[in-house]
Design an enzyme around this catalytic site. Structure first.
Site, short mmCIF file in Angstrom:
data_model
loop_
_atom_site.label_atom_id
_atom_site.label_comp_id
_atom_site.label_asym_id
_atom_site.label_seq_id
_atom_site.Cartn_x
_atom_site.Cartn_y
_atom_site.Cartn_z
N HIS A 163 -9.68 -13.35 -3.86
CA HIS A 163 -9.05 -12.21 -3.17
C HIS A 163 -9.94 -10.97 -3.16
O HIS A 163 -9.65 -10.02 -2.44
CB HIS A 163 -7.70 -11.89 -3.81
CG HIS A 163 -6.68 -12.96 -3.53
ND1 HIS A 163 -5.72 -12.81 -2.56
CD2 HIS A 163 -6.49 -14.19 -4.05
CE1 HIS A 163 -4.98 -13.91 -2.51
NE2 HIS A 163 -5.43 -14.76 -3.41
N ASP A 184 -13.31 -3.20 -0.73
CA ASP A 184 -12.00 -3.84 -0.83
C ASP A 184 -12.12 -5.25 -0.26
O ASP A 184 -12.70 -5.43 0.81
CB ASP A 184 -10.97 -3.04 0.00
CG ASP A 184 -9.59 -3.08 -0.63
OD1 ASP A 184 -9.32 -4.02 -1.40
OD2 ASP A 184 -8.78 -2.18 -0.33
C1 GDG Z 1 -6.14 -7.51 -3.75
C2 GDG Z 1 -7.49 -7.10 -3.17
C3 GDG Z 1 -6.71 -7.92 -0.96
C4 GDG Z 1 1.50 -0.59 -2.30
N1 GDG Z 1 2.33 0.41 -2.62
C5 GDG Z 1 3.58 -0.07 -2.51
C6 GDG Z 1 3.52 -1.39 -2.13
N2 GDG Z 1 2.21 -1.70 -2.00
C7 GDG Z 1 1.71 -3.00 -1.56
C8 GDG Z 1 1.13 -2.87 -0.16
C9 GDG Z 1 0.17 -4.06 -0.10
C10 GDG Z 1 -0.23 -4.24 -1.55
O1 GDG Z 1 0.62 -3.45 -2.35
C11 GDG Z 1 -1.67 -3.78 -1.80
O2 GDG Z 1 -2.51 -4.73 -1.26
P1 GDG Z 1 -4.03 -4.46 -0.93
O3 GDG Z 1 -4.54 -5.57 -0.13
O4 GDG Z 1 -4.13 -3.16 -0.21
O5 GDG Z 1 -4.80 -4.29 -2.32
P2 GDG Z 1 -4.86 -4.99 -3.82
O6 GDG Z 1 -3.60 -4.82 -4.57
O7 GDG Z 1 -6.05 -4.40 -4.47
O8 GDG Z 1 -5.08 -6.57 -3.58
C12 GDG Z 1 -7.32 -6.74 -1.70
C13 GDG Z 1 -5.48 -8.44 -1.65
O9 GDG Z 1 -5.73 -8.70 -3.02
C14 GDG Z 1 -4.96 -9.71 -1.00
O10 GDG Z 1 -5.93 -10.71 -0.99
O11 GDG Z 1 -6.36 -7.47 0.33
O12 GDG Z 1 -8.56 -6.40 -1.15
O13 GDG Z 1 -8.04 -5.98 -3.88
O14 GDG Z 1 0.85 -5.19 0.36
O15 GDG Z 1 2.18 -2.92 0.75
N3 GDG Z 1 4.61 -2.14 -1.92
C15 GDG Z 1 5.82 -1.56 -2.11
N4 GDG Z 1 5.94 -0.28 -2.51
C16 GDG Z 1 4.87 0.50 -2.71
O16 GDG Z 1 5.00 1.67 -3.07
N5 GDG Z 1 6.93 -2.29 -1.92
#
Ligand code: GDG
Length: 726
Positions: free
Chosen positions: A161, A368
């Protein structure tokens, strides 16, 4: 029925107050729920608590079993070493190009190994022949090889990821070889982007010396494959969130408090890879340099607390809070502070309301793997859910960037560029915003999380584990019968890469203790010739006196079984061309560190095994094109072998030597085996005998009729000896 076993560090469960587990539907879980397979899904992962804080592990195991979940229990020490330590303080920064942040401790690596073993143990509790295992993320790099070792035929997938960094960064990791070997236990290894895949392949080459094709390699009779699978967001989940009654309520409340002001949103875990301090610097720059927007715009920064027990993260939180305070202190008016710092998570319907209202979303990670926020923001821009138009500002260093070309793309390190993008977003005509949004929506909806999981699982299920042509290994038992037939029989065996693997120094690649006894067993029933590029001295030292014919220097000279005399296979060979060729090889050696020239009686060889593999290969191609011109009218053959460029007399080849011996020995059945380009001359001869079999060791680009690898070929020789003795 066979099943799919999903393995991740975190489980899709939360514990109720009474300690009973309940399934959650977060990111990965919802993606996998959409997999169109009838196979039941089971999940293996860390229980989420330390063993010391789990009052009754057995009871928890039993209640989780009812949800098709197997928990892995880790002690506090193991959590510190494996999770907080090796996974989050060594691997996480390194995978995100932040080598200076990475910490290395021997104990952590040891905990990481043991934790990966524990995951394997938990999987083995439920796995059965025919099941498919899909492992997620950097916490479990060693798991594929551990499982492969314990269940060789298991179908194993791995998805990373995070980014896979350049080999220049990855090689910093002390356990780099072990980690790559761990991953190669999988049948299918998936990355978010083509660049991550490219970096992975270059690490295989630079660190393990393994050459690979774009999407696979051959290894020990297996064919591990690689692919690009950009993860999507939870489309269904966000559309359900927008249909939730609370959505409209939040929407109305927020619209009311925004009044006519524009909202610029950012959403992320508070992690140093997400570039929050850099984003604040850009906001400050924007407020200073675009004063016309002051008072008309508010920034909402949703920063979900992350890894708070780690000092570095606690410091990041403090720094961010201090800077938010400073900016607000400087730019706030009586009725508006420009930044709203929301240091908590929100329920999905509230998050969806933020997305739908925000005039712009500022997604500016420094690195990222993918970044799902960018996709979620674009997907929530739906008129039917009262969304306002908006413009996505997206870091070029997010894995999502190649998929979202209509975003305003920025370099997050450039405060002026980000500030200009904010201004552009705030002044963009609404029509253009909707156009850009629609241009991306179709793609991200078609490639949402469910589609991603489906594609990966389908490719994994299709991946062949059988030891057949597909995996680079033929079933050689079909050859046994012809060795039971009448008449003289012979084996023509190349040495390096066929009977023995490569070493960095050729002199280190000596026969193992079992090889000569095995060949002696065989030589009681068939004639044996070792047909090698090695000098006669090497062959004499290791193989003389056992009744084998020895053919040295790629067919230049040979000695009969049990005869110390060497004779030229073709006594009329001309080698006067050498003086024209040598200067080219010397020039290549001078400019390519780690290379040298070997002079053989009928050939000149330029070796680049010790050079940087990519630089060496590039120089080899240059040398080859030079030599093609220089040697056009000379009686030589130029060929590119394994880490060598060889110029050899055309009148000498392994193929001619084999033809000569087949006649001399009056063979009816013969088998020629080799791995290199020079061995192709053996495969190409038209032997006018009853059975002429050929086996190529290694990849599939060959004239030989069968494929094998060193390991399987050795087993074949052992079985052949048993057959002949039976
Ligand atoms: C890793 C990789 C890759 C955030 N705030 C709230 C909330 N979120 C959810 C978002 C999104 C998720 O968290 C964050 O996902 P990301 O992809 O932006 O980043 P990472 O957590 O670092 O994830 C990344 C991912 O794995 C998948 O392969 O994309 O690059 O680092 O879904 O919506 N959700 C809720 N409330 C919040 O306040 N419900």
């Amino acid at each position: 029925m066979s099943k799919i076993i999903l393995v991740s560090n975190r489980l899709p469960v939360r514990l109720n107050e009474d300690g009973t587990p309940q399934r959650t539907t977060g990111g990965l879980a919802s993606a996998l729920a959409a997999v169109e397979s009838e196979k039941p899904q089971h999940w293996v992962g860390w229980s989420g608590n330390s063993l010391e804080n789990t009052p009754d592990p057995e009871a928890l195991r039993e209640s989780m079993a009812k949800l098709d979940i197997v928990p892995v229990f880790l002690s506090e020490d193991e959590i510190d070493g494996f999770y907080e330590g090796y996974a989050n303080a060594t691997l996480w920064p390194l995978l995100h190009y932040m080598a200076q942040r990475a910490r290395f401790e021997n104990d952590w690596a040891e905990h990481y190994r043991r934790a990966n073993e524990k995951f394997a143990d938990a999987i083995l509790e439920i796995v059965e022949e025919g099941d498919t295992v899909w492992i997620h993320d950097y916490h479990l790099f060693l798991l594929p090889a551990i499982l492969r070792d314990r269940m060789p035929n298991l179908k194993i997938g791995f998805f990373l990821h995070t980014p896979f960094p350049s080999s220049e960064i990855f090689r910093v990791l002390p356990e780099r070889q072990e980690i790559l070997q761990g991953l190669l236990g999988a049948d299918l290894i998936g990355f978010h982007t083509y660049n991550y895949l490219r970096h992975f392949r270059s690490s295989l080459l630079q660190i393990l010396g393994l050459e690979s094709d774009m999407d696979h390699l051959y290894l020990d009779g297996r064919r591990p494959s690689f692919g690009v699978y950009p993860i999507g967001h939870n489309h269904k989940g966000f559309h359900e969130a927008m249909a939730h009654p609370g959505y409209l309520e939040t929407h109305a409340e927020m619209s009311g408090s925004l009044k006519d002001r524009k909202l610029i949103l950012s959403v992320e875990r508070l992690d140093y890879t997400k570039g929050v301090p850099q984003k604040l610097a850009a906001i400050r720059h924007f407020l200073e340099n675009y004063p016309q927007h002051r008072g008309n715009v508010v920034f909402a920064i949703i920063a979900v607390p992350s890894r708070e027990s780690v000092d570095e993260y606690a410091e990041l939180t403090e720094d961010v809070q201090r800077e938010v305070g400073a900016i607000n202190g400087e730019f706030a008016t009586m009725d508006l502070a420009p930044i709203n710092f929301l240091h908590r998570g929100f329920p999905p319907h509230e998050l969806a309301a933020f997305y739908s209202l925000a005039d712009s979303c500022l997604v500016t990670p420094l690195v990222d793997g993918m970044n799902l926020v960018a996709k979620e923001y674009v997907d929530c821009k739906r008129k039917k859910f009262n969304a306002r138009p908006g413009a996505l500002i997206l870091s070029e260093f997010a894995g999502a960037a190649p998929e979202m070309p209509h975003a305003l793309r920025v370099n997050p390190y450039s405060v002026s560029e980000v500030a200009a993008a904010i201004d552009q977003a705030l002044t963009m005509p609404e029509d253009e915003m909707w156009e850009r949004t629609r241009a991306m929506q179709d793609h991200i909806v078609k490639n949402d999380a469910g589609a991603w999981a489906n594609r990966f699982v389908a490719d994994l299920e299709e991946h062949s584990c059988d030891l057949n042509e597909d995996s680079g290994v033929s079933d050689l038992s079909v050859l046994f019968d012809s060795f039971k037939s009448q008449g003289q029989k012979a084996l023509f065996l190349d040495y390096d890469g066929t009977l023995r693997g490569f070493e960095n120094k050729a002199e280190d690649a000596v026969p193992d203790s079992e090889l000569v006894p095995l060949l002696k067993r065989l030589s009681k029933h068939v004639r044996i010739a070792i047909v090698s590029g090695r000098p006669k001295e090497f062959l004499e030292k290791h193989f003389a006196g056992h009744g084998f014919a020895l053919v040295a220097e790629h067919g230049y000279r040979w000695s009969r079984p049990d005869s110390p005399e060497w004779a030229l296979v073709n006594p009329l060979v001309d080698v006067s061309w050498k003086e024209d060729v040598i200067p080219h090889l010397e020039q290549a050696t001078q400019v390519t560190p780690g290379t040298h020239i070997e002079t053989k009686p009928s050939a000149l060889v330029w070796h680049y095994r010790l050079a940087d593999p990519e630089f060496g290969l590039w120089q080899a191609h240059r040398l080859l094109s030079e030599l093609t011109e220089t040697t056009a009218s000379l009686p030589v053959a130029v060929h590119h072998g394994k880490k060598i460029v060889e110029v050899a007399s055309q009148q000498v080849s392994k193929g001619s030597a084999v033809e000569f011996l087949i006649n001399d020995w009056n063979c009816r059945t013969a088998l020629a085996v080799g791995d290199d380009q020079t061995d192709e001359t053996m495969f190409a001869i038209e032997a006018d005998i009853q059975n002429y079999h050929t086996i190529h060791i290694g990849g599939s680009d060959t004239r030989a009729n069968h494929l094998s690898d060193i390991h399987h070929f050795r087993s074949f020789l052992e079985e052949l000896a048993d057959h002949l003795e039976a």
